[in-house]
Motif scaffolding. Structure first.
Motif, PDB file in Angstrom:
ATOM      1  N   LEU A 123      47.829  42.014  42.156  1.00  0.00           N
ATOM      2  CA  LEU A 123      48.265  41.153  41.056  1.00  0.00           C
ATOM      3  C   LEU A 123      48.076  39.708  41.467  1.00  0.00           C
ATOM      4  O   LEU A 123      48.353  39.339  42.603  1.00  0.00           O
ATOM      5  CB  LEU A 123      49.745  41.394  40.725  1.00  0.00           C
ATOM      6  N   PRO A 172      44.609  42.456  38.072  1.00  0.00           N
ATOM      7  CA  PRO A 172      45.549  42.118  36.995  1.00  0.00           C
ATOM      8  C   PRO A 172      46.028  40.675  37.159  1.00  0.00           C
ATOM      9  O   PRO A 172      46.264  40.214  38.276  1.00  0.00           O
ATOM     10  CB  PRO A 172      46.689  43.123  37.206  1.00  0.00           C
ATOM     11  N   THR A 200      54.229  45.180  36.045  1.00  0.00           N
ATOM     12  CA  THR A 200      52.779  44.981  35.865  1.00  0.00           C
ATOM     13  C   THR A 200      51.984  45.905  36.769  1.00  0.00           C
ATOM     14  O   THR A 200      52.334  46.087  37.919  1.00  0.00           O
ATOM     15  CB  THR A 200      52.392  43.517  36.184  1.00  0.00           C
TER      16      THR A 200
END
Length: 200
Positions: A123, A172, A200
């Motif tokens: 992420l 992401p 997430t």
């Protein structure tokens, strides 16, 4: 959230990357990987003489970041969460802003010779803020040589970051408006962001 994660915090100078990375690492019981800007012997000279010191400043950062990310990549990525306050790509963004055409060509040749592939984060948290906010925060933290950073320089950095992340698709991506949300100083905002990251 999975057992192990590598999360990178990015954004222009003064946006709060390192402070947020510290809070996240503490909250997630993770390892903190911070950029070591103060270790660059050319950085103070760069802010006094950007043209004269740009290339050695950039090359020092390049080798430093490669070393840090090599250590991260060689570590046991299944053991814990790691939070860094930089992506390797930032090195190229700063090089585009700071180096002239010939210097940039030399920089790219040297980087290519390293044959280095940075580990991809699970992420990326991209912190955005208006230049006025960046200038205020840089002034507030009071690092002497940073007080020479110009509005124009911050505008250029903010632009290259915005262009880069507009096309970013390697991991992401979570975009945070750090002028309206303050996850560093506001506990409620931090907890909201932490929940978003965990989901997430």
């Amino acid at each position: 959230m999975g057992q192990s994660r590598y999360i990178a915090i990015e954004g222009p100078i003064g946006v709060g990357k390192s402070s947020l990375a510290r809070r996240l690492a503490e909250a997630m019981d993770g390892e903190l990987v911070l950029e070591e800007a103060g270790a660059n012997p050319f950085l103070e000279r760069f802010y006094s003489d950007p043209r004269g010191a740009a290339l050695p400043t950039q090359l020092f950062f390049m080798f430093q970041r490669v070393r840090q990310l090599e250590q991260l990549a060689q570590a046991d990525m299944f053991s814990e969460t790691r939070i860094s306050d930089f992506l390797m790509a930032k090195d190229h963004l700063f090089a585009q802003v700071n180096l002239d055409r010939d210097e940039l060509k030399l920089y790219e040749q040297i980087f290519d010779k390293l044959d280095f592939e940075a580990p991809a984060p699970d992420l990326v948290v991209y912190l955005q803020a208006p230049v006025d906010t960046l200038l205020f925060r840089i002034a507030r933290r009071g690092i002497g040589y940073e007080q020479r950073i110009s509005r124009r320089y911050l505008e250029q950095l903010a632009d290259v970051y915005a262009q880069y992340f507009h096309q970013y698709n390697e991991s992401p991506l979570l975009i945070v408006n750090a002028s309206t949300i303050d996850p560093v100083s506001n506990d409620e905002h931090f907890n909201m962001l932490l929940e978003e990251i965990n989901n997430t």
